[in-house]
Design a protein around this motif. Sequence first.
Motif: not given
Lengths: 458, 458
Positions: A41-47, A88-102
């Motif tokens: 829901r968060l990722a789709q709201t941000a998108e 997992a979020l890549s499957v439920v969004t289409e446009h938004i960037g997916l970034t994380a700390t490693v």
Amino acid sequence: MSTKKQLKLGAFLPGSGHHLAAWRHPNAQADGGLNFQHYKRLAQTAERGKFDMVFLADGVAVRERGPGKEALSRTTVVHFEPLTLLSALSVVTEHIGLTATVSTTYNEPYHLARKFASLDHLSGGRAGWNLVTSATEVEAKNFNRDRHMEHTLRYERAKEFVDVVTKLWDSWEDDAFLRDKESGIYFDRDKLHIPDHKGEHFSVKGPLNVARPVQGYPVIIQAGSSEDGKNLAAQTAEVIFTAQQTLEEAQAFYTDVKSRLTQYGRSPDSLKIMPGIFPVIGKTEQEAKDKFEQLQELIDPHVGLGLLGGMIGGFDLSNYPIDGPLPELPETNGGKSRQKLLTDLARRENLTIRQLYLSIAGARGHRQTVGTPEQIADLLEDWFVNGGADGFNIMPPYLPGGLDDFVNLVIPELQRRGLFRTEYEGQTLRENLGLPRPVNQFSSRAGSPELVTVGAST
Amino acid sequence: MSTKKQLKLGAFLPGSGHHLAAWRHPNAQADGGLNFQHYKRLAQTAERGKFDMVFLADGVAVRERGPGKEALSRTTVVHFEPLTLLSALSVVTEHIGLTATVSTTYNEPYHLARKFASLDHLSGGRAGWNLVTSATEVEAKNFNRDRHMEHTLRYERAKEFVDVVTKLWDSWEDDAFLRDKESGIYFDRDKLHIPDHKGEHFSVKGPLNVARPVQGYPVIIQAGSSEDGKNLAAQTAEVIFTAQQTLEEAQAFYTDVKSRLTQYGRSPDSLKIMPGIFPVIGKTEQEAKDKFEQLQELIDPHVGLGLLGGMIGGFDLSNYPIDGPLPELPETNGGKSRQKLLTDLARRENLTIRQLYLSIAGARGHRQTVGTPEQIADLLEDWFVNGGADGFNIMPPYLPGGLDDFVNLVIPELQRRGLFRTEYEGQTLRENLGLPRPVNQFSSRAGSPELVTVGAST
């Protein structure tokens, strides 16, 4: 499409929100860190809000919550591992960037290059890596060490780590794979480049067993503000997340970092500076203040003391009157400057211990803003047009409510002012951020130090 | 629900399929290894067939394809990193298990425990880990080493690795998290257990920053068939994938491994033995034979020679007549027994070099079966009812076509015979496999060596 320069936005999404007491808020998901439906829901709201990217922080340990045992059991301590969550979020969004700390400190370049390349392919070019070094003892102790790696060494390792990772991403040219069923040729041997890296910290032959990422490289993000951190960013970063309190500080940081780019042959536009903003939004100023007050009242004193005690060098404040002054503190081994900053603040404004922890409980060093959508848009516009920022990393106080507020109330105001997109410009995170697509360092076209800019496809 | 004992099925899914020339087949997805839509369709097809799990192999390098340079460019060499792929697949499936290989040799237990715990939460309890050690030089060279770790050392490390990982998974009891907004207590301190492991290979304090996996532990799979491998499996594995050619061999392996369980206080049912099966399916026997022949004809001689050359110890066969006999071979350093097996086979059956590589190009040591759905069901039933297997890991020759055939033609036949489920019995992979849910080793209930069996919820 507006030709006016527009700002970039990240949505920085810890499970329950950024405020110290976020999880206790009625509009917060208390188990958010491990709840996929919540993150979806968060990722789709941000998108829906046309954010450039979702951003996830990370650490390889349960974070300490200051001295004493009381604070830890009152704070959120568990959450998804970010690369699995983003996949997992890549499957439920289409446009938004997916970034994380490693972290580069307790990882191997081959694993990291592979995972981000894989995420970039899964998401059609929307991956981004926030490169950090690990600097806490609790993390060291999960990886066969007693103490964390020394600062300079960590940064040397990080620099070489990026070198190896980018070489691995360049193992295959973009058009290496022919997959010609007729001839039986799977790839063009001239377009395979074996990195064969041998350096101070790493010896990695390659090639990577993933094709070159869709974006060439996933977008590289950094957050370091030490000298080593700023220099590493000037060489390698494309986005910087930073904590700045005032426009003047933000301008100074912006000018400092951008001026370092030229010595590496980079243009100022090739690095986006995005300070963190902690917004508490109300339809009126009073409503915003009440909302903030509600959050502040949810802070358990143990948690407040734990946060403050940790930030002043691991000192246990639980035996001092909470509504009395900050005591004289012993010298600390680490974080001297932060200890001094907080001590000075307490003395200058004559704050009690409780008032002091309340003052840092929201944004912990990032800019806090409590007001109407117009007031918050004013702040962002001011910093953006006056050389303090290329965009912002938005840190909602609680989730999902705080992100809903920003998307429903502040984004439309920014759009009305022409400061923010109404549609995504490109297909990839890199295109939306207006960043060039890196040329393969091993290809014959790669002789020039200039990067080839791939225009956003609109 | 049938009360008859039923077999378990894995779907072993490399991008384009298992046959050496799979990617060239008209019904194969040549870019399958990096095509998410393809994998989504495969996972959903396997779920429609009520498979227990999807299984992904892995290695941390581009695999060698024998001596000489010709073979590599004619084979699939790139694919998704499995944990990112399975995380994405968790969103588009509901019941099927999601299992993958991750090596203990070039990983750290904290990272691995975290990622599988995260996948288990994302998927609602469907994760499984195939524990392997890394034994190739190409992998070693991607991780700061010249040669791979010695066999016994690898297995000692692997054993301790599992110990650390299970301790980390047990950091939190199942009901540790209260998340009580009213009192402000996030977790019950008595239900946090800090592993503080200090051993020969690892020193890992913990706790894990992910809650205990939904399944307690993700299902632990192994594939080792050496003495060290079988002993490690008897101590720690819940599923074994194995390569067996005949019922007699399968029975011997089955009896051997199951008999080792008692010395670790485990029941025979707590470990499922699942040989690999490479099925080529036709509506008639002739159609199946023609299908197999079509695949064999697609093998490029370079690729066939590369496979064979690699399996006989890295010997370059390209200067020998392909339709002549296998030459006398020099002594090899590694894989002596495999070299002897193939040499004996060639001599005994008087095979040319081409005939020899054709004989191993399909299943590479796994049982190959070419026939009608009834014939294939007969084989599976024979091995299952006669103590050769608890189930099978199905290795489709090409994908997606080979999996479609199995689900459309063989699964209904197995169901008609009452040998396979028509609905999933449980919610988790562990429940569907009929495996007990591990008790937390640190909880007060954990005094007994017996595991508590959580019944499948139907």
